[in-house]
Design a protein around this motif. Structure first.
Motif, PDB file in Angstrom:
ATOM      1  N   ILE A 162      29.186  35.606  43.139  1.00 36.22           N
ATOM      2  CA  ILE A 162      30.142  36.722  43.069  1.00 36.22           C
ATOM      3  C   ILE A 162      29.402  38.013  43.384  1.00 36.22           C
ATOM      4  N   ALA A 163      29.878  38.727  44.383  1.00 39.22           N
ATOM      5  CA  ALA A 163      29.125  39.872  44.894  1.00 39.22           C
ATOM      6  C   ALA A 163      29.534  41.206  44.284  1.00 39.22           C
ATOM      7  N   ARG A 164      30.787  41.319  43.794  1.00 37.94           N
ATOM      8  CA  ARG A 164      31.242  42.609  43.280  1.00 37.94           C
ATOM      9  C   ARG A 164      32.279  42.403  42.178  1.00 37.94           C
ATOM     10  N   GLU A 165      32.518  43.453  41.437  1.00 39.51           N
ATOM     11  CA  GLU A 165      33.512  43.390  40.366  1.00 39.51           C
ATOM     12  C   GLU A 165      34.908  43.332  40.973  1.00 39.51           C
ATOM     13  N   PRO A 166      35.802  42.553  40.371  1.00 43.98           N
ATOM     14  CA  PRO A 166      37.153  42.400  40.929  1.00 43.98           C
ATOM     15  C   PRO A 166      37.954  43.701  40.841  1.00 43.98           C
ATOM     16  N   GLN A 167      38.745  43.947  41.862  1.00 42.08           N
ATOM     17  CA  GLN A 167      39.577  45.151  41.912  1.00 42.08           C
ATOM     18  C   GLN A 167      41.043  44.859  41.611  1.00 42.08           C
ATOM     19  N   THR A 168      41.389  43.589  41.535  1.00 43.48           N
ATOM     20  CA  THR A 168      42.761  43.189  41.201  1.00 43.48           C
ATOM     21  C   THR A 168      42.700  41.962  40.290  1.00 43.48           C
ATOM     22  N   VAL A 203      45.740  41.873  29.760  1.00 41.13           N
ATOM     23  CA  VAL A 203      46.520  41.447  30.926  1.00 41.13           C
ATOM     24  C   VAL A 203      47.784  42.299  31.053  1.00 41.13           C
ATOM     25  N   PHE A 204      48.441  42.537  29.922  1.00 40.73           N
ATOM     26  CA  PHE A 204      49.681  43.318  29.905  1.00 40.73           C
ATOM     27  C   PHE A 204      49.460  44.701  30.515  1.00 40.73           C
ATOM     28  N   ALA A 205      48.420  45.399  30.059  1.00 36.92           N
ATOM     29  CA  ALA A 205      48.176  46.769  30.518  1.00 36.92           C
ATOM     30  C   ALA A 205      47.884  46.822  32.019  1.00 36.92           C
ATOM     31  N   ASP A 206      47.110  45.843  32.508  1.00 38.18           N
ATOM     32  CA  ASP A 206      46.708  45.883  33.918  1.00 38.18           C
ATOM     33  C   ASP A 206      47.750  45.270  34.846  1.00 38.18           C
ATOM     34  N   VAL A 207      48.326  44.148  34.446  1.00 40.50           N
ATOM     35  CA  VAL A 207      49.292  43.465  35.310  1.00 40.50           C
ATOM     36  C   VAL A 207      50.682  44.085  35.174  1.00 40.50           C
ATOM     37  N   SER A 227      62.708  41.413  31.063  1.00 40.36           N
ATOM     38  CA  SER A 227      62.598  41.674  32.500  1.00 40.36           C
ATOM     39  C   SER A 227      61.712  40.659  33.219  1.00 40.36           C
ATOM     40  N   ALA A 228      61.882  40.597  34.526  1.00 45.20           N
ATOM     41  CA  ALA A 228      61.036  39.729  35.355  1.00 45.20           C
ATOM     42  C   ALA A 228      59.589  40.192  35.313  1.00 45.20           C
ATOM     43  N   ALA A 229      59.385  41.508  35.184  1.00 46.83           N
ATOM     44  CA  ALA A 229      58.020  42.037  35.142  1.00 46.83           C
ATOM     45  C   ALA A 229      57.274  41.550  33.906  1.00 46.83           C
ATOM     46  N   PHE A 230      57.961  41.493  32.767  1.00 50.40           N
ATOM     47  CA  PHE A 230      57.299  41.009  31.550  1.00 50.40           C
ATOM     48  C   PHE A 230      57.059  39.504  31.634  1.00 50.40           C
ATOM     49  N   LYS A 231      57.994  38.790  32.238  1.00 49.63           N
ATOM     50  CA  LYS A 231      57.792  37.350  32.440  1.00 49.63           C
ATOM     51  C   LYS A 231      56.551  37.109  33.291  1.00 49.63           C
ATOM     52  N   ASN A 232      56.323  37.965  34.273  1.00 55.00           N
ATOM     53  CA  ASN A 232      55.135  37.861  35.120  1.00 55.00           C
ATOM     54  C   ASN A 232      53.856  38.085  34.311  1.00 55.00           C
ATOM     55  N   VAL A 233      53.912  38.993  33.332  1.00 58.61           N
ATOM     56  CA  VAL A 233      52.762  39.236  32.455  1.00 58.61           C
ATOM     57  C   VAL A 233      52.433  37.980  31.656  1.00 58.61           C
ATOM     58  N   LEU A 234      53.451  37.369  31.079  1.00 57.48           N
ATOM     59  CA  LEU A 234      53.234  36.144  30.298  1.00 57.48           C
ATOM     60  C   LEU A 234      52.651  35.037  31.168  1.00 57.48           C
ATOM     61  N   THR A 235      53.167  34.908  32.378  1.00 57.65           N
ATOM     62  CA  THR A 235      52.663  33.881  33.302  1.00 57.65           C
ATOM     63  C   THR A 235      51.196  34.139  33.651  1.00 57.65           C
ATOM     64  N   ALA A 236      50.883  35.395  33.935  1.00 57.85           N
ATOM     65  CA  ALA A 236      49.503  35.761  34.285  1.00 57.85           C
ATOM     66  C   ALA A 236      48.556  35.495  33.120  1.00 57.85           C
ATOM     67  N   PHE A 237      48.998  35.797  31.916  1.00 58.48           N
ATOM     68  CA  PHE A 237      48.185  35.566  30.719  1.00 58.48           C
ATOM     69  C   PHE A 237      47.895  34.071  30.547  1.00 58.48           C
ATOM     70  N   LYS A 238      48.909  33.242  30.647  1.00 53.05           N
ATOM     71  CA  LYS A 238      48.734  31.803  30.395  1.00 53.05           C
ATOM     72  C   LYS A 238      47.845  31.144  31.454  1.00 53.05           C
ATOM     73  N   PHE A 292      33.332  46.355  33.045  1.00 51.63           N
ATOM     74  CA  PHE A 292      34.342  47.167  33.719  1.00 51.63           C
ATOM     75  C   PHE A 292      35.591  47.195  32.834  1.00 51.63           C
ATOM     76  N   PRO A 293      36.295  48.347  32.798  1.00 47.24           N
ATOM     77  CA  PRO A 293      37.398  48.532  31.852  1.00 47.24           C
ATOM     78  C   PRO A 293      38.745  48.048  32.349  1.00 47.24           C
ATOM     79  N   GLY A 294      38.800  47.521  33.536  1.00 51.56           N
ATOM     80  CA  GLY A 294      40.059  47.072  34.114  1.00 51.56           C
ATOM     81  C   GLY A 294      39.896  46.959  35.611  1.00 51.56           C
ATOM     82  N   PHE A 295      41.006  46.795  36.308  1.00 50.12           N
ATOM     83  CA  PHE A 295      40.945  46.544  37.745  1.00 50.12           C
ATOM     84  C   PHE A 295      41.281  47.811  38.519  1.00 50.12           C
ATOM     85  N   GLY A 296      40.307  48.295  39.245  1.00 50.89           N
ATOM     86  CA  GLY A 296      40.508  49.480  40.057  1.00 50.89           C
ATOM     87  C   GLY A 296      40.207  50.768  39.311  1.00 50.89           C
ATOM     88  N   PRO A 297      40.130  51.877  40.043  1.00 48.46           N
ATOM     89  CA  PRO A 297      39.700  53.152  39.466  1.00 48.46           C
ATOM     90  C   PRO A 297      40.731  53.840  38.588  1.00 48.46           C
TER      91      PRO A 297
END
Length: 418
Positions: A162-168, A203-207, A227-238, A292-297
């Motif tokens: 792995i060459a760099r910290e993830p941005q997403t 995950v919630f804060a970033d996604v 909402s669909a956005a919150f469902k996406n958070v749960l999916t990303a977390f799992k 790193f504190p999260g994804f991206g600046p």
């Protein structure tokens, strides 16, 4: 020797400052202070010692009462307060955890210390909102933690190519795949409910983003949860479940940190108190481990922390001890000495941070951008609701539960208020 001289100089500076304020106890009558806290790991013990030593040097007598486990320590403090054997001070998180004690008139206020030290002008607004009630100060904040740092082993990521910290978030998952392919534990997780909730909120804060996060936790908007956005958070977390090892359930947070320190695991999502463990293992940020504190600046910086509250007492010496503790703990030199061991950043911006590590310096810089400051959930919701939502998340994480069912359970818990 140089570090000892620096610390001795820091303590001397604290004492000198306190003498100017005229509240240092007489040498022949130390102000005894029984202090309940839950800082028992190696890094935590080294950190609290900074406050204890500074308090003793300032004319007090620190009586340490460490209780393993935050829930157990808070319960011990509350039971002693209610039972008439109150400690001089007790640790709570920067949250609404202690507001019931305020409502019941069981805490002394710190108005005189706050006025003398100009807390209103120095501390961040999110911290002030937590420690003040009805115009009075009821807690001394001692640190700012960010609970969703990503710590990684430099050796592990190098082995995985792995060459760099993830941005997403997608890049982060791709890195976890590389760590897994390299035969390492991709994500070091302590399988305890509070750690699972911290991971979810990261995950919630970033996604999910700041707006959705605040709609759920601050506004308690049930429609936002549906909402669909919150469902996406749960999916990303799992999805992270595929990257933890079989030994995760029941693991303590510092044991998970030890896996990263040893290079057996790649990443841990944890509060910056984990840096105390790296420090105790003589590892250096930027050299042996990264952060790193999260994804991206522009990722949100979730503000958390610890405070000490001071149980009600009419005893003049107890009140003096409480005021001395509050002044010592929030003084610039003690703040720097504590933060260096604890991994946190100082509660106040007017300190010399040159001796702190690169992670702390990044945190201090981010805190200057108010748009990135995000209150942690416990600053926004009462403890019973936090507990109910934590139960929902840990059930979803550990059981074969669908995303739809978890979403419904979260909405139900939010609607009922815990």
């Amino acid at each position: 020797m140089n570090s000892r001289r620096k610390f001795a100089g820091a303590v001397t500076a604290v004492v000198a400052a306190l003498m100017l304020h005229g509240i240092v106890a007489q040498a022949d009558a130390p102000l005894k202070a029984n202090v309940i806290h839950w800082w028992t790991s190696g890094g935590e013990s080294a950190a609290i010692r900074q406050f204890a030593d500074a308090y003793n040097k300032a004319g007090g007598q620190w009586v340490d009462n460490a209780v393993a486990g935050a829930d157990q320590a808070r319960a011990t403090a509350i039971n002693r307060i209610v039972g008439g054997d109150a400690p001089t001070a007790a640790q709570f998180n920067t949250s609404k955890q202690f507001h019931d004690l305020i409502d019941q008139g069981l805490l002394n206020n710190l108005d005189s210390v706050a006025a003398k030290e100009n807390w209103n002008a120095i501390f961040p607004q999110s911290i002030l909102d937590s420690i003040k009630a009805n115009g009075h100060f009821y807690a001394a904040p001692v640190d700012i933690h960010m609970q969703s740092w990503f710590f990684y082993s430099k050796a592990a990521v190098q082995k995985a190519g792995i060459a760099r910290e993830p941005q997403t978030y997608d890049e982060f998952l791709a890195d976890l795949d590389k760590l897994k392919a390299a035969g390492l534990i991709p994500l070091a997780l302590g399988g305890q409910a509070w750690q699972e909730k911290i991971t979810f909120d990261a995950v919630f804060a970033d996604v999910g983003g700041t707006d959705l996060y605040l709609k759920v936790y601050r506004d308690r908007d049930v429609n936002a949860v549906k909402s669909a956005a919150f469902k996406n958070v749960l999916t990303a977390f799992k999805r992270l479940h595929a990257y933890v090892d079989p030994g995760s359930p029941g693991r303590n947070w510092n044991d998970a940190t030890a896996l990263v320190i040893s290079g057996k695991a790649g990443v841990q999502i944890m509060g910056d108190w984990a840096k105390g463990e790296f420090s105790a293992a003589h590892q250096v940020a930027g050299k042996d481990f990264g952060c790193f504190p999260g994804f991206g600046p522009h990722s949100p910086y979730m503000v958390a922390g610890d405070v000490f509250v001071f149980p009600k007492s009419d005893n003049p010496n107890t009140i003096k001890a409480q005021q001395l503790l509050a002044t010592v703990m929030t003084s610039p030199a003690a703040q720097v000495a504590f933060s260096a061991k604890k991994g946190s950043i100082p509660i106040r911006p007017d300190v010399d941070a040159s001796s702190l590590d690169i992670c702390a310096k990044e945190g201090i810089a981010i805190m200057k951008d108010k748009s990135r400051q995000l209150p942690n959930p416990e600053m926004l919701i009462p403890p019973d609701l936090q507990g109910a939502l934590t139960d929902v998340i840990t059930n979803f994480w550990n059981k074969d539960e669908s995303v739809d069912d978890a979403q419904k359970a979260f909405a139900s818990a939010l609607k009922s208020g815990g």
